[in-house]
Design a protein around this motif. Structure first.
Motif, PDB file in Angstrom:
ATOM      1  N   MET A 227       1.088  -1.115   0.094  1.00 38.04           N
ATOM      2  CA  MET A 227      -0.506  -0.168   0.017  1.00 38.04           C
ATOM      3  C   MET A 227       0.361   1.608   0.082  1.00 38.04           C
ATOM      4  O   MET A 227       1.945   1.154   0.564  1.00 38.04           O
ATOM      5  CB  MET A 227      -1.093  -0.022   0.942  1.00 38.04           C
ATOM      6  N   SER A 228       0.668   1.994  -0.957  1.00 33.98           N
ATOM      7  CA  SER A 228       1.510   3.410  -0.795  1.00 33.98           C
ATOM      8  C   SER A 228       0.647   4.890  -0.917  1.00 33.98           C
ATOM      9  O   SER A 228      -0.302   4.789  -1.733  1.00 33.98           O
ATOM     10  CB  SER A 228       2.316   3.825  -2.272  1.00 33.98           C
ATOM     11  N   TRP A 229       1.047   5.299   0.003  1.00 34.56           N
ATOM     12  CA  TRP A 229       0.285   7.098   0.178  1.00 34.56           C
ATOM     13  C   TRP A 229       1.259   7.711   0.535  1.00 34.56           C
ATOM     14  O   TRP A 229       2.613   7.723   0.848  1.00 34.56           O
ATOM     15  CB  TRP A 229      -0.584   6.764   1.923  1.00 34.56           C
ATOM     16  N   ASN A 230       1.099   9.503   0.407  1.00 35.39           N
ATOM     17  CA  ASN A 230       1.943  10.500   1.000  1.00 35.39           C
ATOM     18  C   ASN A 230       1.228  11.359   1.983  1.00 35.39           C
ATOM     19  O   ASN A 230       0.785  10.237   2.951  1.00 35.39           O
ATOM     20  CB  ASN A 230       2.180  11.557  -0.159  1.00 35.39           C
TER      21      ASN A 230
ATOM     22  N   PHE B 145      -1.603 -13.179   1.463  1.00 32.57           N
ATOM     23  CA  PHE B 145      -0.430 -13.165   1.844  1.00 32.57           C
ATOM     24  C   PHE B 145       0.542 -13.228   0.302  1.00 32.57           C
ATOM     25  O   PHE B 145       1.791 -12.310   0.819  1.00 32.57           O
ATOM     26  CB  PHE B 145       0.334 -14.119   2.460  1.00 32.57           C
ATOM     27  N   ALA B 146       0.556 -13.266   0.008  1.00 30.99           N
ATOM     28  CA  ALA B 146       1.783 -13.309  -1.487  1.00 30.99           C
ATOM     29  C   ALA B 146       1.374 -11.805  -2.460  1.00 30.99           C
ATOM     30  O   ALA B 146       2.422 -11.544  -2.126  1.00 30.99           O
ATOM     31  CB  ALA B 146       1.768 -13.970  -2.974  1.00 30.99           C
ATOM     32  N   TRP B 147       0.516 -11.765  -2.412  1.00 29.19           N
ATOM     33  CA  TRP B 147       0.004 -10.562  -3.534  1.00 29.19           C
ATOM     34  C   TRP B 147       0.696  -9.354  -2.712  1.00 29.19           C
ATOM     35  O   TRP B 147       0.936  -8.117  -3.015  1.00 29.19           O
ATOM     36  CB  TRP B 147      -1.276 -10.447  -3.727  1.00 29.19           C
ATOM     37  N   GLY B 148       0.508  -9.284  -1.274  1.00 25.93           N
ATOM     38  CA  GLY B 148       0.359  -7.685  -0.424  1.00 25.93           C
ATOM     39  C   GLY B 148       1.910  -7.968  -0.036  1.00 25.93           C
ATOM     40  O   GLY B 148       2.025  -6.894   1.145  1.00 25.93           O
ATOM     41  N   THR B 149       2.430  -9.174   0.156  1.00 25.76           N
ATOM     42  CA  THR B 149       3.346  -9.087   0.676  1.00 25.76           C
ATOM     43  C   THR B 149       4.668  -8.291  -0.200  1.00 25.76           C
ATOM     44  O   THR B 149       6.061  -7.618   0.243  1.00 25.76           O
ATOM     45  CB  THR B 149       3.846 -10.501   1.472  1.00 25.76           C
ATOM     46  N   PHE B 150       4.937  -8.343  -1.228  1.00 29.31           N
ATOM     47  CA  PHE B 150       6.005  -7.721  -2.264  1.00 29.31           C
ATOM     48  C   PHE B 150       5.791  -6.247  -2.478  1.00 29.31           C
ATOM     49  O   PHE B 150       4.347  -6.501  -3.066  1.00 29.31           O
ATOM     50  CB  PHE B 150       6.536  -8.675  -2.913  1.00 29.31           C
ATOM     51  N   TYR B 151       6.141  -5.377  -2.604  1.00 22.22           N
ATOM     52  CA  TYR B 151       6.259  -4.425  -3.224  1.00 22.22           C
ATOM     53  C   TYR B 151       7.724  -3.669  -3.270  1.00 22.22           C
ATOM     54  O   TYR B 151       9.215  -4.107  -3.359  1.00 22.22           O
ATOM     55  CB  TYR B 151       5.813  -3.085  -2.744  1.00 22.22           C
ATOM     56  N   THR B 152       7.298  -2.766  -4.792  1.00 25.10           N
ATOM     57  CA  THR B 152       8.500  -2.300  -5.303  1.00 25.10           C
ATOM     58  C   THR B 152       8.972  -0.702  -4.817  1.00 25.10           C
ATOM     59  O   THR B 152       7.950   0.509  -4.928  1.00 25.10           O
ATOM     60  CB  THR B 152       8.461  -2.273  -6.762  1.00 25.10           C
ATOM     61  N   VAL B 153      10.121  -0.212  -4.776  1.00 23.62           N
ATOM     62  CA  VAL B 153      10.398   1.008  -4.715  1.00 23.62           C
ATOM     63  C   VAL B 153      11.547   1.858  -5.807  1.00 23.62           C
ATOM     64  O   VAL B 153      11.983   1.000  -6.174  1.00 23.62           O
ATOM     65  CB  VAL B 153      11.179   1.102  -3.532  1.00 23.62           C
TER      66      VAL B 153
ATOM     67  N   THR C 109       8.873   0.099  11.050  1.00 24.67           N
ATOM     68  CA  THR C 109       9.472  -0.846  11.554  1.00 24.67           C
ATOM     69  C   THR C 109      11.040  -0.573  10.463  1.00 24.67           C
ATOM     70  O   THR C 109      11.718  -0.669  11.366  1.00 24.67           O
ATOM     71  CB  THR C 109       9.148  -1.750  11.043  1.00 24.67           C
ATOM     72  N   GLY C 110      11.212   0.574   9.992  1.00 24.66           N
ATOM     73  CA  GLY C 110      12.244   0.684   9.010  1.00 24.66           C
ATOM     74  C   GLY C 110      12.296   1.376   7.843  1.00 24.66           C
ATOM     75  O   GLY C 110      11.207   1.368   7.387  1.00 24.66           O
ATOM     76  N   LYS C 111      13.239   1.473   6.719  1.00 28.10           N
ATOM     77  CA  LYS C 111      12.832   1.587   5.662  1.00 28.10           C
ATOM     78  C   LYS C 111      13.767   0.975   4.764  1.00 28.10           C
ATOM     79  O   LYS C 111      14.913   0.493   5.237  1.00 28.10           O
ATOM     80  CB  LYS C 111      13.310   3.730   5.150  1.00 28.10           C
ATOM     81  N   THR C 112      13.166   1.302   3.106  1.00 27.74           N
ATOM     82  CA  THR C 112      13.811   0.144   2.273  1.00 27.74           C
ATOM     83  C   THR C 112      14.386   0.734   1.107  1.00 27.74           C
ATOM     84  O   THR C 112      14.095   1.893   0.959  1.00 27.74           O
ATOM     85  CB  THR C 112      13.064  -0.554   2.014  1.00 27.74           C
ATOM     86  N   ALA C 113      14.953   0.418   0.454  1.00 24.67           N
ATOM     87  CA  ALA C 113      16.038   0.553  -0.168  1.00 24.67           C
ATOM     88  C   ALA C 113      14.901   0.550  -1.769  1.00 24.67           C
ATOM     89  O   ALA C 113      13.710   0.026  -1.585  1.00 24.67           O
ATOM     90  CB  ALA C 113      17.254   0.828  -0.754  1.00 24.67           C
ATOM     91  N   ALA C 114      15.813   1.226  -2.975  1.00 26.12           N
ATOM     92  CA  ALA C 114      15.028   0.368  -4.411  1.00 26.12           C
ATOM     93  C   ALA C 114      15.223  -0.333  -4.582  1.00 26.12           C
ATOM     94  O   ALA C 114      16.185  -0.955  -4.459  1.00 26.12           O
ATOM     95  CB  ALA C 114      15.663   1.925  -5.421  1.00 26.12           C
ATOM     96  N   GLY C 115      13.898  -0.669  -5.431  1.00 25.05           N
ATOM     97  CA  GLY C 115      13.508  -2.146  -5.738  1.00 25.05           C
ATOM     98  C   GLY C 115      12.420  -2.854  -5.231  1.00 25.05           C
ATOM     99  O   GLY C 115      12.095  -1.934  -4.333  1.00 25.05           O
ATOM    100  N   LEU C 116      12.885  -4.258  -5.321  1.00 26.60           N
ATOM    101  CA  LEU C 116      11.498  -5.643  -4.554  1.00 26.60           C
ATOM    102  C   LEU C 116      12.114  -5.218  -3.462  1.00 26.60           C
ATOM    103  O   LEU C 116      13.168  -5.573  -2.652  1.00 26.60           O
ATOM    104  CB  LEU C 116      11.867  -6.282  -5.573  1.00 26.60           C
ATOM    105  N   ASN C 117      10.924  -5.604  -2.382  1.00 21.80           N
ATOM    106  CA  ASN C 117      10.690  -5.282  -0.614  1.00 21.80           C
ATOM    107  C   ASN C 117       9.779  -6.134  -0.112  1.00 21.80           C
ATOM    108  O   ASN C 117       8.893  -6.521  -1.164  1.00 21.80           O
ATOM    109  CB  ASN C 117      11.014  -4.162  -0.438  1.00 21.80           C
ATOM    110  N   THR C 118      10.218  -6.704   1.027  1.00 20.54           N
ATOM    111  CA  THR C 118       8.603  -7.067   1.917  1.00 20.54           C
ATOM    112  C   THR C 118       8.235  -6.065   2.955  1.00 20.54           C
ATOM    113  O   THR C 118       9.279  -5.578   3.146  1.00 20.54           O
ATOM    114  CB  THR C 118       8.908  -8.388   1.667  1.00 20.54           C
TER     115      THR C 118
END
Length: 369
Positions: free
Chosen positions: A1-4, A76-84, A99-108
């Protein structure tokens, strides 16, 4: 889920989490169970025998359970992965807690509604304009642009601030300030008024522009760091600095008069720089000539004294001979430059009276030359 983060994040009330708590508060325990129960009831109604009795009741229960498990796995499979994206940083939340931040790419991350992700465009350059708007009908906003200088003059200041989200602290940008753009604009306007209030109108219109930009940028960054806003101020640019439009023509006349005055002063200084060295050179030349004449006169006097002393010494030794010599030298000095003809009156053969002596003298003089 993405929001600003505009408008308070995924929840509408500032500082509230998706469960009615703050972004770091504990979630209630009954909501997840209620959601699962409702999903089971909806799936049971869709399966054969889900709402009836008899022999199909056991099959309907097993089918509903299978569908629920399949839905859970799919969820679970559809909502776990997201792309930055490369220009973004992901902010992970679990039950509204950071809980933390993630860099560009595929993350969970945990899927919704357990977890959520905020994608922050940290590398995008943001521009905040103060005193004017480059887009729109209003080119000047007096309530923002008019500022008071240190010498009690009013100036119209149009400037822009280039900034971006701090890649090292995007969570500060997301959670610590409610409206980042308005905060940056308010800080920029406040700091600019403070710095302009320390300058004179002549300085801010001419030579102090670069120092004003650097000072405003430093003060803005220090204040935003105090707010923990997660903002990097990249550049402050003064677009225009002028007197108010109501007195602009009069101020330009004053500026022109000051420039004329400065030009006259510069011309006078140039003339003085030309004349003074010439006068000093002439005075030095006269002094040098006077010193040379004095030295020459003194040396000539010493030479004459020495010569007369030497003549006197010779005169004491032989007065007659010395007098004769002095007489002859004097006559030579007096009569030497003159045209003359010496005739010996005691000669046995005097010159013939009709012989013209002047042509002879001229020819003798020409041959001597």
């Amino acid at each position: 889920m993405s929001w600003n983060n505009q408008g308070g994040g995924p929840w509408k009330s500032p500082g509230r989490g998706p469960w009615g708590q703050g972004p770091f508060g504990p979630p209630p325990t009954g909501d997840l169970e209620e959601i699962i129960r409702r999903v089971q009831e909806a799936l049971a109604k869709l399966t054969p025998g889900g709402s009836g009795g008899g022999g199909g009741k056991g099959f309907g229960g097993r089918g509903a359970l299978f569908l629920v498990l399949a839905a859970v796995l799919l969820w679970f499979a559809w909502g776990t992965f997201y792309t930055v994206q490369p220009s973004e940083v992901g902010i992970n939340l679990v039950f509204g807690r950071y809980t933390g931040k993630t860099a560009a790419g595929l993350n969970t991350n945990w899927p919704w509604p357990i977890g959520s992700v905020i994608k922050v465009p940290v590398w995008d350059q943001q521009i905040t304009e103060v005193g004017y708007r480059s887009i729109g009908a209003s080119a000047d906003i007096p309530e923002e642009s008019q500022m008071l200088t240190g010498d009690k003059n009013i100036v119209d200041v149009h400037f822009r601030v280039n900034w971006q989200i701090d890649p090292a602290k995007p969570e500060d940008y997301v959670f610590n300030i409610l409206n980042p753009r308005e905060t940056v604009k308010a800080v920029a306007e406040s700091i600019m008024r403070e710095v302009v209030g320390l300058k004179t109108i002549d300085g801010i219109l001419t030579t102090d522009r670069a120092s004003v930009e650097a000072d405003v940028q430093k003060r803005m960054q220090d204040l935003l760091n105090t707010y923990r806003a997660g903002v990097l101020v990249k550049q402050v640019q003064l677009q225009s600095v002028d007197a108010p439009s109501q007195v602009l023509s009069a101020y330009r006349d004053v500026t022109a008069a000051q420039q004329d005055q400065q030009r006259a002063v510069n011309e006078a200084e140039t003339y003085a720089n030309k004349v003074v060295p010439e006068a000093e050179g002439g005075a030095a030349r006269i002094v040098a000539e006077a010193n040379a004449y004095r030295e020459q006169t003194i040396l000539e006097a010493k030479g004459q004294t020495s010569r007369y002393n030497q003549i006197y010494e010779q005169y004491k030794k032989a007065p007659g001979v010395t007098r004769e010599r002095m007489y002859l030298e004097t006559m030579e000095h007096v009569l030497g430059p003159m045209d003359k003809t010496i005739v010996d009156s005691n000669s046995a053969s005097p010159p013939v009276p009709y012989i013209a002596l002047e042509p002879l003298q001229s020819r003798t003089g020409a041959s001597g030359k």
